[in-house]
Design a protein around this motif. Structure first.
Motif, mmCIF file in Angstrom:
data_model
loop_
_atom_site.group_PDB
_atom_site.id
_atom_site.type_symbol
_atom_site.label_atom_id
_atom_site.label_comp_id
_atom_site.label_asym_id
_atom_site.label_seq_id
_atom_site.Cartn_x
_atom_site.Cartn_y
_atom_site.Cartn_z
ATOM 1 N N VAL A 52 0.840 -1.195 0.000
ATOM 2 C CA VAL A 52 0.000 0.000 0.000
ATOM 3 C C VAL A 52 0.882 1.254 0.000
ATOM 4 O O VAL A 52 0.602 2.222 -0.712
ATOM 5 N N ARG A 56 0.936 4.079 -2.908
ATOM 6 C CA ARG A 56 0.720 5.491 -2.562
ATOM 7 C C ARG A 56 1.878 6.345 -3.092
ATOM 8 O O ARG A 56 1.667 7.421 -3.645
ATOM 9 N N VAL A 62 -4.490 5.591 -1.989
ATOM 10 C CA VAL A 62 -4.853 4.497 -1.090
ATOM 11 C C VAL A 62 -4.073 4.653 0.209
ATOM 12 O O VAL A 62 -3.043 5.331 0.250
ATOM 13 N N ILE A 78 -7.758 -1.583 3.767
ATOM 14 C CA ILE A 78 -7.194 -0.603 2.842
ATOM 15 C C ILE A 78 -8.268 0.379 2.405
ATOM 16 O O ILE A 78 -9.319 -0.028 1.909
#
Length: 142
Positions: A52, A56, A62, A78
Motif C-alpha cells: 500500500v 501510494r 490508497v 485498505i
C-alpha cells in the motif's frame, strides 16, 4: 464433549470432515509453533502495508486504515481511492481469481480487507496484492 458423543449426536459426514480438518490444522499449527505462526502473520501484515505504501508513493490514492502502531497482524483494511467502491473492487479481484473481504458498515463503500491468518503464505499474498493493484489501476467499471 468427546468425539464419540459428537458422532453420536450428529450422524453426519460433515461433522467427520470438520473434525479431520481441525485435527490437520492442529498438526500444522504445532509444526509451525505459535511464535512461527505469529511471525508469519506479522510478515503478511507488513507485506500488505508495504505494498500500500508503494502504491501510494506511485500516486495511487490508497492507505492502510489503521495508523502505524495500531495495525492488526490478522487483517489489513485498505482505504480506496474516492472513485472506487469496496464491493466493486472485491468483485474485480474475485474475477482475477482471488477472494478478499469488503469493508463493514460505514466503511463498506470505501475499504477492502485482506486477511493474513490461516495458512496464507507470502507467495500467495503477492498474487493477491498483484490482483488488487491491477484492479485499482484498471479504474472504475462502467
Amino acid at each position: 464433549m468427546t468425539l464419540v458423543r459428537v458422532l453420536h449426536d450428529h450422524d453426519d459426514a460433515a461433522v467427520l470432515t470438520l473434525l479431520h480438518a481441525a485435527r490437520e490444522q492442529a498438526h500444522r499449527m504445532r509444526a509451525e509453533t505459535p511464535d512461527g505462526r505469529f511471525a508469519r502473520h506479522r510478515a503478511l501484515a507488513d507485506a500488505c502495508a508495504s505494498a500500500v505504501g508503494r502504491w501510494r508513493a506511485e500516486g495511487m490514492d490508497v492507505s492502510v486504515l489503521a495508523p502505524v502502531g495500531e495495525r492488526s497482524p490478522t487483517v489489513t483494511c485498505i482505504e480506496l481511492p474516492p472513485d472506487r467502491g469496496g464491493p466493486e473492487v472485491v468483485a474485480g479481484v474475485r474475477e482475477r481469481g482471488y477472494v478478499i473481504g469488503g469493508g463493514y458498515g460505514r466503511l463498506k463503500q470505501r475499504t477492502i480487507r485482506i486477511g493474513h491468518m490461516g495458512d496464507h503464505s507470502l507467495e500467495a499474498l503477492a498474487g493477491v496484492l498483484e490482483a488488487v493493484e491491477a484492479e485499482l489501476h484498471e479504474g472504475p467499471r462502467a
